[in-house]
Structures are given as structure tokens and as C-alpha cells.
Design an enzyme around this catalytic site. Structure first.
Site, mmCIF file in Angstrom:
data_model
loop_
_atom_site.group_PDB
_atom_site.id
_atom_site.type_symbol
_atom_site.label_atom_id
_atom_site.label_comp_id
_atom_site.label_asym_id
_atom_site.label_seq_id
_atom_site.Cartn_x
_atom_site.Cartn_y
_atom_site.Cartn_z
ATOM 1 N N GLU A 36 -6.385 -3.835 -1.215
ATOM 2 C CA GLU A 36 -5.250 -2.942 -1.499
ATOM 3 C C GLU A 36 -5.269 -2.460 -2.953
ATOM 4 O O GLU A 36 -4.972 -1.308 -3.245
ATOM 5 C CB GLU A 36 -3.918 -3.641 -1.198
ATOM 6 C CG GLU A 36 -3.606 -3.753 0.277
ATOM 7 C CD GLU A 36 -3.463 -2.401 0.967
ATOM 8 O OE1 GLU A 36 -3.090 -1.422 0.320
ATOM 9 O OE2 GLU A 36 -3.776 -2.327 2.183
ATOM 10 N N TYR A 119 4.587 -1.381 -2.764
ATOM 11 C CA TYR A 119 3.667 -1.009 -1.683
ATOM 12 C C TYR A 119 2.678 -2.145 -1.390
ATOM 13 O O TYR A 119 2.496 -2.556 -0.242
ATOM 14 C CB TYR A 119 2.894 0.269 -2.055
ATOM 15 C CG TYR A 119 1.911 0.667 -0.978
ATOM 16 C CD1 TYR A 119 2.298 1.484 0.069
ATOM 17 C CD2 TYR A 119 0.592 0.188 -0.999
ATOM 18 C CE1 TYR A 119 1.413 1.822 1.083
ATOM 19 C CE2 TYR A 119 -0.300 0.509 0.013
ATOM 20 C CZ TYR A 119 0.114 1.335 1.042
ATOM 21 O OH TYR A 119 -0.761 1.661 2.052
ATOM 22 N N ASP A 137 4.189 4.840 0.979
ATOM 23 C CA ASP A 137 3.478 5.581 -0.063
ATOM 24 C C ASP A 137 3.527 7.069 0.309
ATOM 25 O O ASP A 137 4.268 7.448 1.223
ATOM 26 C CB ASP A 137 2.037 5.075 -0.208
ATOM 27 C CG ASP A 137 1.196 5.376 1.031
ATOM 28 O OD1 ASP A 137 1.765 5.801 2.065
ATOM 29 O OD2 ASP A 137 -0.031 5.208 0.967
#
Ligand code: SF4
Length: 342
Positions: A36, A119, A137
């Protein structure tokens, strides 16, 4: 729109069609975290070899925490944004020193780690620990704006917060990992920023923007601009004979020059209303074209350019191409016509 059916259809599509990515073969939170962070400013195809090399070099949080920073940087070489690598190692040390090496499992605890924002915390919590926290997002804002046909500005924090609430509601009754990754894949492969592939979309029947043919208009994404910068919605409006509406400025910066209609408004819908009030003809905006800036000596116009058509035969004076070429046009707007010239 039935929330549960939308979420279910998305999950089933994800199960059958998801992209085959190396970090999807694991539920190890450490690996998911690394992927990520790498994906934050970098394309998927670029990230894959970096991810594989990184986890081979530092297979555990403890290995990463104990490594010399230069070695971590070496594995990051070419990815850019080195603060991401620095924060990764600082967070690994936090996990070892403050959490006895145990990876935090809930959203709130993940947020306390260096370099992990809402996020990434939601992605790890949902993918590694199956917690129902929506990832929000730009991709997800775009998808939800279209599904619900909302024209609130996704650049504003208050809109992002509202969409987070919406997303947390949608994820409640489905597999959180599959739902969030389904949104990620849908945004990356089908519900693209421009020209979404609605014909192949697994959630098309839930999508209000598609139903009302607004998918090329949404989302509204107008970033606030600095002093001396003015943000406009500017419209290229035509009829079915490809004749265009232009009008002569009677005052201001561009007095006596012809230009396109533009208003300092927040949404395409507000533009349609302002146009009707000012020009007494009604139009519908059907596509977002591009953001274009024009710099004058003392101000900058940020023009969010849309295409529109008249909803009934126009009473306004319209011009064809050869007439437009003869008109004294403002430079700021002349370049906008290039967007639709073939
Ligand atoms: Fe996006 Fe089109 Fe699917 Fe709607 S139907 S979610 S606009 S791809």
C-alpha cells in the site's frame, strides 16, 4: 439504489475477476502495508518488482526495524518519495518497541503508526483483518460520485468525510477485504477518470450517473485556488449542426472580445442554472473535457471546461466554424476550441 445489492455485485465481480497481484496472495499485514505504501505514488506495474525485492530483503517487521536505513533506501532506489521508506522503517521500530512486535489490528491503532493515514489504515484493517472500514481515495470518490450521481466537489474535505460515512455504510454487510479491493480494481480498470467502460461495468445497473448519462460529467473535482486565481466552469455549447454559442464581452478584462460563457460556480448543475438566468436558454452539460489554465499579467483563470448542448432550439445567436474564425476571440478561450477540433 439498493446498497446491499450494489456491494454484493461488486464483491462477486471481484471474486471472479480480480487482478492477480503478488500482495493479494497473502493476508500478512506487513506485506499488505508495504504494498500500500509503495502504491501511493507509483503505478502497479512498477511496484511489483520493488515489492518482491523489498519483502525478500526484509521478510519481517523485525528485519525492517533492525536494518541500516541506507539498506532500506537502497531497496527503494528509483521509486522516489524517500520519506515513504523512512517512515516505513520508523513505523516498524514503533511496532517492535511500543507494541512488542505485534502488528496493530484495528483502524485507530494503525493510524498511530508513522506514515499511515486514513486510506492505508483502512486498507490494512480491511484486507489483513477483515474489518469493515471503507478505503476512500480519488478512485473511490469518483466511483461513488457516479453511482449516487452526486455533484458535490470531491476536492473538499467535507465531501471526503461524507463519502467515508457512505463507504463505511456500504461495506457493513459484505466481505470488507473483497469490497475494498473491488472498488480499487473497478476504479483502475473500468470506472476510469475519463471515458469509463460502462458497457463492461459489473455495477452498471446501480449507477445513477449511467442511467442519466452523467458519467462523463462526474465527478466534480475543483481544487481551491490561490488569491488572484479564479476558478470557472467554462462551457463549449453547441447545437446538432455544430454551431457554437459565443458572446461579446461588454466590460471587464476582455471588453469587445468574443468568448465562451463561464461562471464562478461549484458544479455543472449550478452552471446550467446560471446560464439560463443570464442567457434565457436552457442547456445540458454532457461531458467534462479538461482543466485549462490561462495566465494574464495579474491573474490566472483556472477553467474547468465542459461540453454542453441546447435542450431545445436555441434562441441565441450561434456561430459555425468559418464565422468563429472571423470573430475577435479572447486567447484564453481560443485555445479551448482546440479541445473539440478533430
Ligand atoms: Fe462507473 Fe460507468 Fe460503472 Fe457507473 S456504470 S460505476 S460510471 S463504469
Amino acid at each position: 439504489m439498493n446498497k446491499n445489492k450494489f456491494a454484493n455485485d461488486l464483491v462477486h465481480w471481484y471474486i471472479d475477476n480480480h487482478r492477480d497481484l503478488p500482495w493479494r496472495k497473502t493476508s500478512n499485514p506487513y506485506y499488505i502495508w508495504i504494498s500500500e505504501i509503495m502504491l501511493q505514488q507509483t503505478q502497479v506495474a512498477t511496484v511489483i518488482p520493488y515489492y518482491q525485492h523489498f519483502i525478500a530483503s526484509f521478510p519481517t517487521v523485525a528485519n525492517l526495524a533492525a536494518a541500516p536505513l541506507e539498506e532500506v533506501y537502497k531497496c527503494w532506489e528509483g521509486l522516489g518519495y524517500y520519506s515513504r521508506a523512512r517512515n516505513l522503517q520508523a513505523a516498524a521500530k514503533q511496532i517492535i518497541e511500543e507494541n512488542q512486535g505485534k502488528f496493530p489490528e484495528d483502524y485507530e491503532s494503525l493510524l498511530k503508526l508513522k506514515g499511515i493515514g486514513p486510506y492505508t489504515a483502512a486498507a490494512i484493517a480491511s484486507i489483513a483483518f477483515n474489518q469493515p472500514k471503507g478505503v476512500v481515495d480519488g478512485n473511490v470518490l469518483r466511483i461513488l460520485s457516479r453511482i449516487y450521481q452526486r455533484d458535490d466537489n470531491i476536492a473538499l474535505d467535507k465531501t471526503k468525510k461524507a463519502y467515508q460515512v457512505l463507504c463505511d455504510e456500504l461495506i457493513k454487510n459484505v466481505n470488507p477485504s473483497f469490497f475494498n479491493q473491488g472498488l480499487m480494481d473497478l476504479g483502475a480498470t473500468i470506472c476510469k477518470p475519463q471515458h469509463p467502460l460502462c458497457e463492461s461495468c459489473p455495477v452498471q445497473k446501480h449507477c445513477l450517473a449511467f442511467k442519466n448519462q452523467q458519467q462523463e460529467v462526474l465527478p466534480v473535482n475543483i481544487k481551491k485556488v490561490k488569491h488572484q486565481e479564479i476558478s470557472y466552469i467554462t462551457c463549449i455549447i453547441h447545437n446538432e449542426n455544430q454551431e457554437y454559442f459565443l458572446y461579446k464581452n461588454t466590460q471587464g478584462l476582455l471588453q469587445n472580445l468574443y468568448g465562451l460563457p463561464q461562471f464562478d460556480v461549484e458544479s455543472p448543475h449550478a452552471f446550467e442554472a446560471a446560464f439560463e438566468e443570464a442567457f434565457h436558454d436552457s442547456i445540458e452539460i454532457y461531458a467534462f473535457l479538461k482543466d485549462v489554465s490561462h495566465v494574464f499579467t495579474h491573474k490566472t483563470w483556472r477553467m474547468h471546461v465542459y461540453a454542453a448542448r441546447f435542450t431545445k432550439p436555441a434562441s441565441l445567436k450561434l456561430y459555425n466554424w468559418s464565422e468563429i474564425e472571423q470573430l475577435p476571440l479572447s486567447t484564453a478561450h481560443k485555445k479551448l476550441f482546440k479541445l473539440i477540433q478533430h
